[in-house]
Design an enzyme around this catalytic site. Sequence first.
Site, short mmCIF file in Angstrom:
data_model
loop_
_atom_site.label_atom_id
_atom_site.label_comp_id
_atom_site.label_asym_id
_atom_site.label_seq_id
_atom_site.Cartn_x
_atom_site.Cartn_y
_atom_site.Cartn_z
CD GLU A 82 -11.54 -49.75 23.28
OE1 GLU A 82 -11.28 -50.71 22.54
OE2 GLU A 82 -12.14 -48.73 22.91
CB CYS A 116 -14.95 -45.46 22.74
SG CYS A 116 -13.68 -45.96 21.58
CG HIS A 251 -16.21 -41.68 20.54
ND1 HIS A 251 -15.07 -41.75 21.27
CD2 HIS A 251 -16.07 -42.57 19.52
CE1 HIS A 251 -14.27 -42.67 20.74
NE2 HIS A 251 -14.86 -43.18 19.67
N1 ACO Z 1 -5.47 -34.51 1.26
C1 ACO Z 1 -6.65 -34.29 1.88
N2 ACO Z 1 -7.53 -35.28 2.16
C2 ACO Z 1 -7.21 -36.53 1.79
C3 ACO Z 1 -6.01 -36.82 1.14
C4 ACO Z 1 -5.11 -35.75 0.87
N3 ACO Z 1 -3.95 -35.93 0.25
N4 ACO Z 1 -5.97 -38.15 0.91
C5 ACO Z 1 -7.10 -38.68 1.41
N5 ACO Z 1 -7.86 -37.70 1.93
C6 ACO Z 1 -9.17 -37.83 2.62
C7 ACO Z 1 -10.13 -38.77 1.95
O1 ACO Z 1 -10.81 -38.14 0.88
C8 ACO Z 1 -11.04 -39.11 3.11
O2 ACO Z 1 -11.92 -38.06 3.36
P1 ACO Z 1 -13.51 -38.21 3.10
O3 ACO Z 1 -13.96 -39.44 3.86
O4 ACO Z 1 -14.06 -36.95 3.66
O5 ACO Z 1 -13.67 -38.36 1.65
C9 ACO Z 1 -10.09 -39.11 4.31
O6 ACO Z 1 -8.93 -38.41 3.88
C10 ACO Z 1 -9.68 -40.50 4.76
O7 ACO Z 1 -9.22 -41.18 3.64
P2 ACO Z 1 -9.65 -42.69 3.36
O8 ACO Z 1 -8.93 -43.18 2.15
O9 ACO Z 1 -11.13 -42.81 3.40
O10 ACO Z 1 -9.03 -43.33 4.68
P3 ACO Z 1 -8.63 -44.78 5.00
O11 ACO Z 1 -9.52 -45.78 4.37
O12 ACO Z 1 -7.20 -44.91 4.71
O13 ACO Z 1 -8.85 -44.85 6.61
C11 ACO Z 1 -10.30 -44.82 8.53
C12 ACO Z 1 -9.70 -44.02 7.36
C13 ACO Z 1 -11.34 -45.80 7.97
C14 ACO Z 1 -10.96 -43.85 9.46
C15 ACO Z 1 -9.17 -45.57 9.25
O14 ACO Z 1 -8.24 -44.66 9.76
C16 ACO Z 1 -9.68 -46.44 10.39
O15 ACO Z 1 -10.08 -47.58 10.19
N6 ACO Z 1 -9.61 -45.94 11.67
C17 ACO Z 1 -10.05 -46.68 12.86
C18 ACO Z 1 -11.55 -46.86 12.95
C19 ACO Z 1 -12.30 -45.66 13.46
O16 ACO Z 1 -11.73 -44.77 14.04
N7 ACO Z 1 -13.65 -45.66 13.28
C20 ACO Z 1 -14.51 -44.62 13.78
C21 ACO Z 1 -15.58 -45.06 14.76
S1 ACO Z 1 -15.13 -46.40 15.81
C22 ACO Z 1 -13.88 -45.92 16.92
O17 ACO Z 1 -13.96 -44.94 17.58
C23 ACO Z 1 -12.66 -46.74 17.01
#
Ligand code: ACO
Length: 457
Positions: A82, A116, A251
Site C-alpha cells: 500500500e 495491509c 495481522h
Molecule cells: N500505561 C499503560 N497503559 C496505558 C497508559 C499508561 N501510562 N496510558 C494509556 N494506556 C493504554 C490505554 O488504556 C489503552 O489501552 P486499552 O485500549 O487496553 O484500554 C492503550 O494504552 C492505548 O491508549 P489510547 O488512549 O486508547 O490510545 P490512542 O487513542 O492514543 O491511540 C490507536 C491508539 C487508536 C491504536 C492509535 O495508535 C492509532 O490510531 N493507530 C493506527 C490505527 C491502527 O493501527 N488500527 C488498527 C487496525 S488498522 C491497521 O492495521 C492500520
Amino acid sequence: PKDVGILALEVYFPAQYVEQAELERYDGVEAGKYTRGLGQQQMGFCAAHEDINSLCLTVVQRLVERGRLSWDAIGRLEVGTETVIDKSKAVKTVLMELFRDSGNSDVEGIDTTNACYGGTASLFNAAAWVESSAWDGRYAVVVCGDIAVYATGNARPTGGAGAIAMLVGPNAPLVLERGLRGTHMEHAYDFYKPDLASEYPVVDGPLSIQCYLRALDRCYAVYRRKAESQWQQAGIHRPFTLDDFKFIIFHTPFCKLVQKSVGRLLLNDFLAAPNPDTASGLYKGLQPFRGVKLEDTYTSKEVEKAFQAASQEIFNQKTKPSLLLSSRNGNMYTPSMYGCLASLLAQCSAQDLAGSRIGAFSYGSGLAASMFSLRVSQDAAPGSPLDKLLSSLADLPTRLDARKRVAPQDFAEIMKRREETHHLANHTPHGSHTDLFPGTWYLERVDDKYRRQYARK
Ligand code: ACO
C-alpha cells in the site's frame, strides 16, 4: 500439484529503530502508554534513501541468493503493498531488473493493493496459479512490503517498515489448507490514503479497531463453518474451537490488539458452545456473558477484560511467540502477519511445529480480511524442507539486536525530511550508507523526470 504452500521465507527490516519508552518521553505522554498500553517495544523506520522499490529489491534478491535459486526458475512474481509511489508503474516492474541478466522475462503477476491485505491477496493468487491449468511448473514468489508512517500524534508509535518475500510451490513445508478460508469484505473509511501527495493515511483509530474485530468475528465464523462441514463429510460431528489451531497468527497493528483478539476468538467459541461449563475450567466465571451478542460488544471493556483474562494461557502458548518482529519493528502493514509467521518459525522448535495447524488472520482496512490456515509438514528431520526453512530464520533475534538505536528527536527529524522530499523530482535523497545492512538496495537519485535510480550496498 500436491501440498501447495510456502517453501521459503525471507525477511527484511530497516537497520535502525527508535525505542518506544524514549518515544513516550519525547512525545510527552504517560510512561507505559506505548510499551504496556499498545504492547510495543521498538519501532523500525527508513530514512529518505529507502523506498518501497528498494525494500522489495533487497528482500527478493536475498530470497533468491540465500535459497541458491535460479532466476529462470521463477514463473510468477507479485507484490502486495500500500506504499504507492507511482499511480501506474508497478513495483513488480522494477523487480524485473533483478531478472535481467538471466534473460527470464516470462514472469506473470503484478501489484495488488488494499491496505495491509495485498500480501494475502497475492499469496492466494500465487497458490491458485500453481494449482491451475496456467501453471508451467515453476515457482511463484510473493513479495509484501511497506513503509508504515503516521503524522505526529497518537498513531505515530504504531508505524514500522519492512518487506517479506515468500517462495510458493508444491511439496511445501507450510501447506495452505484447501477449502479452509473465511473472508469478510465491506466498505469502511477506517484507514485510507486519499491525499496522494502525502505518505500518511487518514485514520479513525477507534473505528479501525472495531472494523478489525468485526472482520475477525466474521472470518472466524466462516472458517469454522467450512472446517466443520469438511469434518461432517468425514463423519466427525463436533464444533471447531481454538484448540484446533496449535498456533494463531494475526495481522498486528500493535501487539495489545492481538492479545485482545485471542480473547475475542475465545468469546466466539464460548457463544457458539452448546453447553459451556462456567463452573470450572476455561469458561469459569463467564456465565454473565452467556447472553451477549457479538455485534454489541466491540466497545465493551467488561467483555474485553473478562475474555482477555480467560484466554491468557492460550495467548501465551499459541500466539505470543509470533510477536517478536511486531513488538520490535512495529506494524509493517502488508508483511505484518507474515512477520508473525517468521517469528513463530524462528522461536519454536521443529518438534513443536511439525504436523501442527497454524491459524492466520489477515486484515486490511477499507476493508478486506481473511482467516485461513497453514499445515506444517510432519517431517522435521535434519535436511528436510521444514528444517531448512527454520534454520534460515533462526538468526532473526540476532539480526534485530544488530540494528542501530536512534534518538526520538533524530527520528522525528528524519520523518520530516521524508515529508519534505518523498514526492520531489531531481533530487538526491537524504540518508547515510552506515544506516543500512550490507546487501541493502537504496535509492540513489530521482532525476528530473521522476525516474528512480537504485544501488546496492
Ligand atoms: N500505561 C499503560 N497503559 C496505558 C497508559 C499508561 N501510562 N496510558 C494509556 N494506556 C493504554 C490505554 O488504556 C489503552 O489501552 P486499552 O485500549 O487496553 O484500554 C492503550 O494504552 C492505548 O491508549 P489510547 O488512549 O486508547 O490510545 P490512542 O487513542 O492514543 O491511540 C490507536 C491508539 C487508536 C491504536 C492509535 O495508535 C492509532 O490510531 N493507530 C493506527 C490505527 C491502527 O493501527 N488500527 C488498527 C487496525 S488498522 C491497521 O492495521 C492500520
